[in-house]
Design a protein around this motif. Structure first.
Motif, short mmCIF file in Angstrom:
data_model
loop_
_atom_site.label_atom_id
_atom_site.label_comp_id
_atom_site.label_asym_id
_atom_site.label_seq_id
_atom_site.Cartn_x
_atom_site.Cartn_y
_atom_site.Cartn_z
N UNK A 1 0.82 -1.20 0.00
CA UNK A 1 0.00 0.00 0.00
C UNK A 1 0.86 1.25 0.00
N UNK A 2 0.34 2.29 -0.62
CA UNK A 2 0.96 3.60 -0.59
C UNK A 2 -0.11 4.67 -0.67
N UNK A 3 0.17 5.86 -0.16
CA UNK A 3 -0.82 6.93 -0.18
C UNK A 3 -0.13 8.29 -0.14
N UNK A 4 -0.87 9.30 -0.56
CA UNK A 4 -0.32 10.66 -0.56
C UNK A 4 -1.49 11.65 -0.55
N UNK A 5 -1.31 12.73 0.18
CA UNK A 5 -2.34 13.78 0.24
C UNK A 5 -1.66 15.14 0.36
N UNK A 6 -2.18 16.15 -0.36
CA UNK A 6 -1.59 17.49 -0.33
C UNK A 6 -2.72 18.52 -0.49
N UNK A 7 -2.52 19.67 0.11
CA UNK A 7 -3.54 20.72 0.05
C UNK A 7 -3.69 21.31 -1.34
N UNK B 1 -8.95 17.10 2.75
CA UNK B 1 -8.97 15.65 2.51
C UNK B 1 -8.35 14.93 3.72
N UNK B 2 -8.70 13.65 3.87
CA UNK B 2 -8.08 12.81 4.90
C UNK B 2 -7.96 11.40 4.35
N UNK B 3 -6.86 10.75 4.66
CA UNK B 3 -6.62 9.39 4.18
C UNK B 3 -6.09 8.53 5.32
N UNK C 1 -13.17 13.30 1.71
CA UNK C 1 -13.02 14.66 1.21
C UNK C 1 -14.06 15.54 1.89
N UNK C 2 -13.60 16.40 2.80
CA UNK C 2 -14.52 17.31 3.47
C UNK C 2 -15.15 18.26 2.47
N UNK C 3 -16.46 18.43 2.57
CA UNK C 3 -17.17 19.29 1.62
C UNK C 3 -16.77 20.74 1.85
N UNK C 4 -16.25 21.38 0.81
CA UNK C 4 -15.66 22.72 0.94
C UNK C 4 -16.66 23.75 1.46
N UNK C 5 -17.94 23.58 1.12
CA UNK C 5 -18.96 24.53 1.56
C UNK C 5 -19.21 24.44 3.06
N UNK D 1 -11.27 14.23 8.77
CA UNK D 1 -10.31 13.57 9.66
C UNK D 1 -11.02 12.71 10.71
N UNK D 2 -12.13 13.19 11.23
CA UNK D 2 -12.91 12.38 12.18
C UNK D 2 -13.39 11.11 11.50
N UNK D 3 -13.85 11.24 10.26
CA UNK D 3 -14.39 10.08 9.54
C UNK D 3 -13.34 9.01 9.35
N UNK D 4 -12.12 9.39 8.97
CA UNK D 4 -11.07 8.40 8.72
C UNK D 4 -10.61 7.74 10.02
N UNK D 5 -10.22 8.56 10.98
CA UNK D 5 -9.65 8.00 12.22
C UNK D 5 -10.67 7.19 13.01
N UNK D 6 -11.90 7.71 13.11
CA UNK D 6 -12.91 7.00 13.91
C UNK D 6 -13.38 5.73 13.23
#
Length: 599
Positions: free
Chosen positions: A22-28, A36-38, A59-63, A72-77
């Motif tokens: 596995x590999x992953x990457x996230x950037x603003x 975003x959260x992974x 992906x947190x909704x920008x609005x 972040x809560x969704x991924x970690x929890x």
């Protein structure tokens, strides 16, 4: 692998080897904040077997003002809570329960905002890899793809509503509504599969064919490196994710960019010899006699012997009486038998109820294959039935309520007992019901683990088994409900329902020929509502039975007015005196009018 997992490595058979890179990457990206959260977790040992590996991208909704926190809560929890669910649960139930709770929490947090869309809202896409299957859970417009044999396939669908060419909005997301509708799919894995997860900041900049081309090019360039050194692929996967995100930014992405890539390197072995070697790592104990010792247990009495197993009364080091169950040497070379015997112990350690026998040997090393339970003074329910031909209905209901409580403990762990019968139920001297056998259980979480073994498809005892079990149809909790109803009928009447002909049924036509005999015809003291409840629970079609065992027990205890044959045999004056007197008055009025006309 943790010390606990090492200690109990043999508690669960078929600890298949699943290897995932596995590999992953996230950037603003061009934005100031990365919403975003992974997250990826690939556990070791038994956890990988029972729960699998998890990959999540959100992906947190920008609005939404709390978009970053929501993702972040969704991924970690989700990852944390998923691995906290019982390992007897299947992936679908475990993930669904976690997502339902997570969605309600996010929705509750968002109530401080006037518009739910401005609260804690996030897309959610997860893949759970367990044994030889991938389980997809998806809501929103993040995406999941599968790359197999050079072809890229999108396996998720965007939950987007399009108003016009320039305006669209998210139709489904976590935290958007108190009710959550999640897409669920189960896909078969193959070695050398690749699974790609992206947020819209990445995939909106590529067509599916372009993504396929980028991934194919990378695979071709790194093939030689992977063959030279297995571990080099770990870095390659992460580098690919970074490369894809940077390419999206170069193409003009105006959003955060996130990507995950997982490769299936090795699937659990499907070779029967490998499975048998693992199952037979512990020897069978020899036949034991009074005075012999097995580890720290002194054998005091042989309680039961059959072709399949032995049960002994023993005393442990503290002088406490316990029961030892050992496998029969007749099945020394039978891998399916060994697996089921090992599962008995594994299940027993996970079912906790005052109405289920307790296993005692969880933390003790063993030199052979056996398990230990508490010793119970009492008698099988079959003996109680024979000694109580005319039982008190209240006493029967009291015992059934305890029995249902024990059955419900299995169902809460997504486990079906499948062999409920009076001989597998003990009534202690204190009046407590105990279910004492787990040899036929179906465990959803274990059933998802692929095996080359030919398992028994029909388990249980014919006199008490639901028709769908005997006919080989899909069995649910309502199969145990049927068995519970058979036991209830027998306790109340001393006889089996359908004149005891259930055991003769082998085909659907055999079941259709059965005739239900009301239990009040066998025991006139039984109220009509109890018979109607039993009749419904004994329906040959499981869809016509009660929803679960607790509903069945509740119905047994609720006196209701039931119109049946016996009621219509009573005079109208007793069943409905108002109608009787109205009819009588009308009759005399008409008679009086006729007499006056003739006069």
């Amino acid at each position: 692998m943790s010390a606990f997992e090492k200690m109990h490595h043999q508690d669960l058979p078929l600890n298949g080897k699943l290897e995932i890179n596995a590999g992953q990457y996230s950037h603003r990206g061009v934005k100031q904040v990365n919403e975003d959260a992974i997250g990826i977790r690939i556990p070791d040992g038994l956890m990988l077997t029972t729960k699998g590996a998890v990959s999540v991208i959100c992906d947190g909704v920008s609005a939404a003002e709390a978009a970053e926190k929501a993702s972040h809560i969704s991924v970690t929890n989700f990852i944390s809570d998923y691995y906290s669910t019982p390992d007897t649960w299947g992936v679908k139930r475990a993930s669904s329960q976690v997502l339902t709770a997570l969605n309600r929490w996010l929705f509750g947090l968002g109530q401080d905002y006037r518009d739910a869309r401005k609260g804690y809202v996030s897309t959610f896409t997860a893949l759970i890899f367990k044994s030889c299957s991938a389980h997809l859970l998806h809501v929103g417009d993040s995406r999941a793809y599968r790359f197999r044999h050079g072809e890229l396939e999108r396996i998720s669908r965007d939950h987007i509503s399009v108003l016009n060419a320039n305006k669209r909005y998210l139709a489904r997301a976590l935290g958007l509504d108190v009710k959550l509708d999640v897409d669920y799919r189960q896909l078969a894995l193959q070695s050398q599969d690749y699974y790609l997860l992206t947020t819209d900041g990445v995939h909106d900049l590529f067509t599916d064919s372009e993504l396929s081309e980028v991934l194919s090019l990378w695979l071709n360039e790194t093939q030689e490196a992977r063959e030279v050194h297995f571990r080099s692929e770990l870095a390659d996967l992460a580098l690919f994710c970074r490369h894809l995100c940077e390419l999206a930014i170069e193409r003009g992405s105006e959003d955060n960019v996130s990507c995950q890539l997982l490769g299936i390197e090795t699937l659990p072995s499907q070779d029967i010899n490998d499975v048998y070697q693992q199952l037979s790592s512990q020897p069978f104990p020899p036949p034991l006699s009074v005075g012999m010792k097995l580890d720290n247990y002194l054998i005091k009495q042989v309680l039961h012997q059959s072709q399949r197993s032995q049960v002994y009364l023993a005393v442990n080091q503290e002088g406490r009486q316990v029961c030892l169950k050992t496998p029969s040497v007749n099945y020394l070379d039978d891998a399916a038998y060994i697996e089921r015997f090992m599962l008995e112990s594994w299940i027993g350690h996970r079912i906790h109820s005052p109405n289920v026998v307790k296993l005692l040997d969880r933390d003790q090393p063993k030199s052979a294959l056996y398990y230990v339970t508490e010793h119970l003074n009492g008698m099988p329910l079959s003996v109680w039935i024979s000694r109580n031909p005319n039982p008190s209905i209240q006493e029967v209901l009291m015992l059934l309520k305890q029995l249902e409580s024990g059955v419900r403990a299995f169902h809460r762990k997504e486990t079906l007992h499948q062999d409920l019968k009076p001989d597998n139920i003990l009534l202690t001297q204190e009046g407590q019901i105990k279910i004492i056998d787990f040899g036929s259980c179906y465990i959803k979480g274990v059933a998802e683990i692929t095996t080359p073994l030919q398992r028994d498809s029909v388990l249980g005892t014919a006199d008490y088994s639901a028709p769908e079990s005997v006919l080989g149809y899909r069995v649910s909790n309502r199969g145990d409900l049927f068995s519970l109803a058979v036991i209830a009928f027998e306790m109340l009447t001393g006889e089996l329902p359908f004149k005891g002909r259930l055991a003769r049924c082998r085909t659907k036509a055999d079941y259709q020929d059965l005739i239900y005999i009301p239990c009040y015809e066998l025991n006139p003291l039984i109220p009509t509502w109890i018979d109607q409840t039993l009749k419904r629970a004994l329906s040959l079609d499981p869809n016509h039975r009660h929803g679960d065992t607790s509903e069945f027990i509740y119905a047994l205890q609720q006196p209701i007015v039931v119109k049946d044959k016996r009621e219509f045999e009573l005079p109208l004056l007793e069943t409905n005196p108002v109608i009787f007197w109205r009819a009588t008055t009308l009759f005399f009025a008409l008679s009086t009018l006729l007499l006056l006309l003739f006069l």
